[in-house]
Enzyme design. Sequence first.
Site, mmCIF file in Angstrom:
data_model
loop_
_atom_site.group_PDB
_atom_site.id
_atom_site.type_symbol
_atom_site.label_atom_id
_atom_site.label_comp_id
_atom_site.label_asym_id
_atom_site.label_seq_id
_atom_site.Cartn_x
_atom_site.Cartn_y
_atom_site.Cartn_z
ATOM 1 N N VAL A 84 0.816 -1.223 0.000
ATOM 2 C CA VAL A 84 0.000 0.000 0.000
ATOM 3 C C VAL A 84 0.849 1.272 0.000
ATOM 4 O O VAL A 84 0.357 2.351 -0.345
ATOM 5 C CB VAL A 84 -0.988 0.047 1.194
ATOM 6 N N ASN B 288 -7.162 -0.411 5.717
ATOM 7 C CA ASN B 288 -6.952 -1.065 7.017
ATOM 8 C C ASN B 288 -5.489 -1.453 7.254
ATOM 9 O O ASN B 288 -5.043 -1.513 8.398
ATOM 10 C CB ASN B 288 -7.853 -2.312 7.067
ATOM 11 N N SER C 224 -6.882 4.632 15.287
ATOM 12 C CA SER C 224 -6.686 3.887 16.538
ATOM 13 C C SER C 224 -7.037 4.781 17.725
ATOM 14 O O SER C 224 -6.937 6.010 17.636
ATOM 15 C CB SER C 224 -5.217 3.459 16.661
ATOM 16 N N TYR D 290 3.670 5.511 15.841
ATOM 17 C CA TYR D 290 2.388 4.875 15.478
ATOM 18 C C TYR D 290 1.207 5.809 15.772
ATOM 19 O O TYR D 290 0.337 6.004 14.916
ATOM 20 C CB TYR D 290 2.249 3.574 16.250
HETATM 21 P P1 NAP Z 1 -2.364 -7.307 11.750
HETATM 22 O O1 NAP Z 1 -3.051 -8.447 12.391
HETATM 23 O O2 NAP Z 1 -0.927 -7.046 12.059
HETATM 24 O O3 NAP Z 1 -2.541 -7.423 10.151
HETATM 25 C C1 NAP Z 1 -1.949 -6.466 9.336
HETATM 26 C C2 NAP Z 1 -2.486 -6.594 7.941
HETATM 27 O O4 NAP Z 1 -1.947 -5.534 7.130
HETATM 28 C C3 NAP Z 1 -2.089 -7.884 7.250
HETATM 29 O O5 NAP Z 1 -3.172 -8.267 6.425
HETATM 30 C C4 NAP Z 1 -0.873 -7.501 6.412
HETATM 31 O O6 NAP Z 1 -0.683 -8.305 5.253
HETATM 32 C C5 NAP Z 1 -1.283 -6.082 6.020
HETATM 33 N N1 NAP Z 1 -0.171 -5.190 5.655
HETATM 34 C C6 NAP Z 1 0.853 -4.749 6.438
HETATM 35 N N2 NAP Z 1 1.657 -3.940 5.743
HETATM 36 C C7 NAP Z 1 1.158 -3.866 4.476
HETATM 37 C C8 NAP Z 1 1.549 -3.198 3.292
HETATM 38 N N3 NAP Z 1 2.647 -2.421 3.241
HETATM 39 N N4 NAP Z 1 0.786 -3.367 2.169
HETATM 40 C C9 NAP Z 1 -0.305 -4.162 2.178
HETATM 41 N N5 NAP Z 1 -0.736 -4.807 3.286
HETATM 42 C C10 NAP Z 1 -0.012 -4.665 4.425
HETATM 43 O O7 NAP Z 1 -3.119 -5.935 12.073
HETATM 44 P P2 NAP Z 1 -4.532 -5.678 12.815
HETATM 45 O O8 NAP Z 1 -4.311 -5.754 14.267
HETATM 46 O O9 NAP Z 1 -5.586 -6.474 12.184
HETATM 47 O O10 NAP Z 1 -4.746 -4.126 12.483
HETATM 48 C C11 NAP Z 1 -5.437 -3.680 11.338
HETATM 49 C C12 NAP Z 1 -5.529 -2.161 11.376
HETATM 50 O O11 NAP Z 1 -6.208 -1.750 12.556
HETATM 51 C C13 NAP Z 1 -4.158 -1.485 11.396
HETATM 52 O O12 NAP Z 1 -4.198 -0.300 10.630
HETATM 53 C C14 NAP Z 1 -3.955 -1.170 12.868
HETATM 54 O O13 NAP Z 1 -3.097 -0.079 13.048
HETATM 55 C C15 NAP Z 1 -5.379 -0.859 13.286
HETATM 56 N N6 NAP Z 1 -5.615 -1.021 14.724
HETATM 57 C C16 NAP Z 1 -5.408 -2.231 15.335
HETATM 58 C C17 NAP Z 1 -5.658 -2.356 16.698
HETATM 59 C C18 NAP Z 1 -5.478 -3.648 17.439
HETATM 60 O O14 NAP Z 1 -5.605 -3.654 18.676
HETATM 61 N N7 NAP Z 1 -5.194 -4.764 16.777
HETATM 62 C C19 NAP Z 1 -6.095 -1.241 17.436
HETATM 63 C C20 NAP Z 1 -6.288 -0.035 16.782
HETATM 64 C C21 NAP Z 1 -6.056 0.064 15.428
HETATM 65 P P3 NAP Z 1 0.132 -9.725 5.316
HETATM 66 O O15 NAP Z 1 -0.846 -10.714 5.936
HETATM 67 O O16 NAP Z 1 0.432 -10.050 3.900
HETATM 68 O O17 NAP Z 1 1.330 -9.490 6.166
#
Ligand code: NAP
Length: 248
Positions: free
Chosen positions: A65, A91, A143, A156
């Site tokens: 992305v 996302n 977030s 972040y």
């Molecule tokens: P995650 O489990 O770490 O998954 C990250 C996802 O992003 C994976 O599908 C990964 O693809 C993809 N990704 C990472 N870098 C990328 C890039 N350069 N280009 C394309 N795809 C990329 O993350 P998550 O916890 O589900 O979080 C999703 C979103 O919600 C994020 O923006 C995060 O900051 C936000 N968020 C999360 C939380 C939380 O508590 N988990 C809280 C607040 C906000 P691959 O599978 O191919 O690696």
Amino acid sequence: MFELTGKVALVTGGSRGIGRAIAVALAKQGAYVAINYAGNEAAASEALAIVREGGGDGEIVRFDVASQTSFEEAIDDLVKRKGRLDVLVSNAGIAMDQLLLRIKPEELEKTFATNVGGALWGAKAAMRHMMRKRTGRIVFLSSVVAESGNPGQAVYSASKAALLGLTKTLAREYASRGVTVNAVAPGFIATDMTAGLPEDVKKKIVEQTPLARIGSPEEVAAAVVYLASDEAGYVTGQVLRVNGGMYV
Ligand code: NAP
């Protein structure tokens, strides 16, 4: 309610965690879902299989992305084949946690290129198609820490706060073209991103959360489905907080 049949959606980072739950939820409402991923093809294929098991359809699409050209090519190709793009969910995100005094330039650059660049380039590529149809939905994943701050997450949290500015500005720029732009700000959600946190840190987070538990990716996905729907047509420039009351 929240019917998406006939619509085409792209979810970045749809292979795992919150993005996967969003892809599955959008497909359940009838949308054709393009599931973007960075490198984990097995996880992306598994996400697509879950979409199909639920009676939906979609595809997987690998690109970084942070690359404007790759993002633009992927969206143009999707629109060429499917005829439209109704929903973009930005996302994909990364966190490189570090105390201020230890932050390296490459950590700042990579985090902003992915979290902010990824959202901006996606919106730019999608907007041209959405404007032409005079309708569209863009949702950014911010977030809770964008508004609350969190020690160890200077880079972040700054990148997630940047998304709130982007949301409000694009909402104003494209309202007249029928495109809404909103953000969802999750609290602490059980995914790979948070799995590695020490148990005492998780316990402390739960103690600081009025609903006294960690959230699920599906609870975040439900908020995205709402913002992607026709029913949310009068909602733009907003931040929908899904955080168990952690920040109010
Ligand atoms: P995650 O489990 O770490 O998954 C990250 C996802 O992003 C994976 O599908 C990964 O693809 C993809 N990704 C990472 N870098 C990328 C890039 N350069 N280009 C394309 N795809 C990329 O993350 P998550 O916890 O589900 O979080 C999703 C979103 O919600 C994020 O923006 C995060 O900051 C936000 N968020 C999360 C939380 C939380 O508590 N988990 C809280 C607040 C906000 P691959 O599978 O191919 O690696």
